[in-house]
Design a protein around this motif. Sequence first.
Motif, PDB file in Angstrom:
ATOM      1  N   PRO A  87      -9.926   8.126  -2.053  1.00  0.00           N
ATOM      2  CA  PRO A  87      -9.467   8.282  -0.663  1.00  0.00           C
ATOM      3  C   PRO A  87     -10.245   9.399   0.040  1.00  0.00           C
ATOM      4  O   PRO A  87     -10.523  10.442  -0.549  1.00  0.00           O
ATOM      5  N   GLY A  88     -10.621   9.132   1.290  1.00  0.00           N
ATOM      6  CA  GLY A  88     -11.353  10.124   2.063  1.00  0.00           C
ATOM      7  C   GLY A  88     -12.844  10.169   1.778  1.00  0.00           C
ATOM      8  O   GLY A  88     -13.571  10.938   2.413  1.00  0.00           O
ATOM      9  N   VAL A 132      -9.910  -6.413   8.261  1.00  0.00           N
ATOM     10  CA  VAL A 132      -9.961  -6.009   6.854  1.00  0.00           C
ATOM     11  C   VAL A 132     -10.593  -4.626   6.696  1.00  0.00           C
ATOM     12  O   VAL A 132     -10.120  -3.799   5.919  1.00  0.00           O
ATOM     13  N   LEU A 133     -11.646  -4.369   7.445  1.00  0.00           N
ATOM     14  CA  LEU A 133     -12.388  -3.134   7.244  1.00  0.00           C
ATOM     15  C   LEU A 133     -11.825  -1.945   8.016  1.00  0.00           C
ATOM     16  O   LEU A 133     -11.842  -0.820   7.504  1.00  0.00           O
ATOM     17  N   SER A 134     -11.323  -2.174   9.248  1.00  0.00           N
ATOM     18  CA  SER A 134     -11.048  -0.982  10.057  1.00  0.00           C
ATOM     19  C   SER A 134      -9.849  -1.021  10.987  1.00  0.00           C
ATOM     20  O   SER A 134      -9.393   0.036  11.432  1.00  0.00           O
ATOM     21  N   THR A 135      -9.303  -2.193  11.318  1.00  0.00           N
ATOM     22  CA  THR A 135      -8.238  -2.196  12.336  1.00  0.00           C
ATOM     23  C   THR A 135      -6.875  -2.648  11.828  1.00  0.00           C
ATOM     24  O   THR A 135      -5.868  -2.434  12.490  1.00  0.00           O
ATOM     25  N   GLY A 136      -6.831  -3.289  10.675  1.00  0.00           N
ATOM     26  CA  GLY A 136      -5.555  -3.778  10.158  1.00  0.00           C
ATOM     27  C   GLY A 136      -4.723  -2.678   9.523  1.00  0.00           C
ATOM     28  O   GLY A 136      -5.213  -1.577   9.248  1.00  0.00           O
ATOM     29  N   THR A 137      -3.454  -2.995   9.273  1.00  0.00           N
ATOM     30  CA  THR A 137      -2.558  -1.998   8.653  1.00  0.00           C
ATOM     31  C   THR A 137      -2.965  -1.699   7.222  1.00  0.00           C
ATOM     32  O   THR A 137      -2.622  -0.633   6.690  1.00  0.00           O
ATOM     33  N   GLN A 138      -3.683  -2.624   6.587  1.00  0.00           N
ATOM     34  CA  GLN A 138      -4.155  -2.416   5.217  1.00  0.00           C
ATOM     35  C   GLN A 138      -5.684  -2.302   5.156  1.00  0.00           C
ATOM     36  O   GLN A 138      -6.295  -2.610   4.143  1.00  0.00           O
ATOM     37  N   SER A 139      -6.301  -1.862   6.246  1.00  0.00           N
ATOM     38  CA  SER A 139      -7.763  -1.750   6.284  1.00  0.00           C
ATOM     39  C   SER A 139      -8.249  -0.638   5.373  1.00  0.00           C
ATOM     40  O   SER A 139      -7.512   0.289   5.035  1.00  0.00           O
ATOM     41  N   GLY A 209      -4.497   8.486   3.496  1.00  0.00           N
ATOM     42  CA  GLY A 209      -3.156   8.748   3.988  1.00  0.00           C
ATOM     43  C   GLY A 209      -2.445   9.803   3.151  1.00  0.00           C
ATOM     44  O   GLY A 209      -2.853  10.115   2.028  1.00  0.00           O
ATOM     45  N   GLN A 210      -1.392  10.359   3.680  1.00  0.00           N
ATOM     46  CA  GLN A 210      -0.614  11.355   2.946  1.00  0.00           C
ATOM     47  C   GLN A 210       0.863  11.006   2.997  1.00  0.00           C
ATOM     48  O   GLN A 210       1.448  10.975   4.101  1.00  0.00           O
ATOM     49  N   PRO A 211       1.528  10.760   1.881  1.00  0.00           N
ATOM     50  CA  PRO A 211       0.926  10.592   0.551  1.00  0.00           C
ATOM     51  C   PRO A 211       0.327   9.204   0.389  1.00  0.00           C
ATOM     52  O   PRO A 211       0.641   8.296   1.156  1.00  0.00           O
ATOM     53  N   ILE A 212      -0.549   9.019  -0.587  1.00  0.00           N
ATOM     54  CA  ILE A 212      -1.148   7.714  -0.861  1.00  0.00           C
ATOM     55  C   ILE A 212      -1.142   7.493  -2.366  1.00  0.00           C
ATOM     56  O   ILE A 212      -1.604   8.330  -3.149  1.00  0.00           O
ATOM     57  N   GLU A 213      -0.555   6.387  -2.774  1.00  0.00           N
ATOM     58  CA  GLU A 213      -0.464   6.089  -4.202  1.00  0.00           C
ATOM     59  C   GLU A 213      -1.707   5.358  -4.684  1.00  0.00           C
ATOM     60  O   GLU A 213      -2.216   5.613  -5.767  1.00  0.00           O
ATOM     61  N   GLU A 214      -2.177   4.410  -3.867  1.00  0.00           N
ATOM     62  CA  GLU A 214      -3.395   3.675  -4.205  1.00  0.00           C
ATOM     63  C   GLU A 214      -4.019   3.133  -2.932  1.00  0.00           C
ATOM     64  O   GLU A 214      -3.363   3.008  -1.903  1.00  0.00           O
TER      65      GLU A 214
END
Length: 240
Positions: A87-88, A132-139, A209-214
């Motif tokens: 992440p990041g 998929v890459l940048s605008t969706g909730t799971q991007s 994200g904070q927190p992020i599990e995966e």
Amino acid sequence: MKTRNKKIIISIIAVICLALIATIAFTTAYLTSRRKVVGYLKFASGLNIEYGNVVAASSSEWGNLQHFVDNGGEEELQDVEIEDIQPGQSIKFANPYIAPKKESASYAVRVKFIVTVNESDEYVAPADIEQVLSTGTQSIFESGTLKVNNSFIYNALDGYYYYATNALDLENSIVKVDYDNNKEENEQTKLYIFQSEAPNHIVCEVVDGQPIEELPIKTLKLELFIEAIQYSSVSDIWFS
């Protein structure tokens, strides 16, 4: 006497005829000429194209997308085969481009960009890829994205982006690419495939994200097909 005169007249006519035939034959021979006509056809050397920021063993083999890696203060290109992405994490993709080289035939360009998620879900349409890459909730990218240059026009019928000027008349607005004889080879206009503020690269930062599990996805496969074709064959091959 009459018979003799008749024979004489016939002889005179025969001589005249022979003389006339000889004259005609001589005249024909005199007027006949020979000429040599020469023409030279110089054939095009083919499509002579520079493919930049991609690596392949030969022009007939598939290449690899590249990204920039800091190696002791100097950036070097490496294949996009990145593991254990965190992440990041920031990924600096090298932007593929093509440019004509000397003596290349005129050509047209189209590309296809395919994104495959978790080795099963394939996306081709621009809106789907962007989600998929940048605008969706799971991007996967929090900033930056991979998006085909807006100099290309997407055709939903075949999934290709065409280097053209008019979406409503795609076939007749394909741009012809030529080598510019007024420029050196290294000064030829480069057609970059992905949209970017800095043409040579695109920086994408993975979500954090904070927190992020995966992370939202496990694997991401990026396939870019770059196709150039002799310009005069566009209608017969691409739009037949």
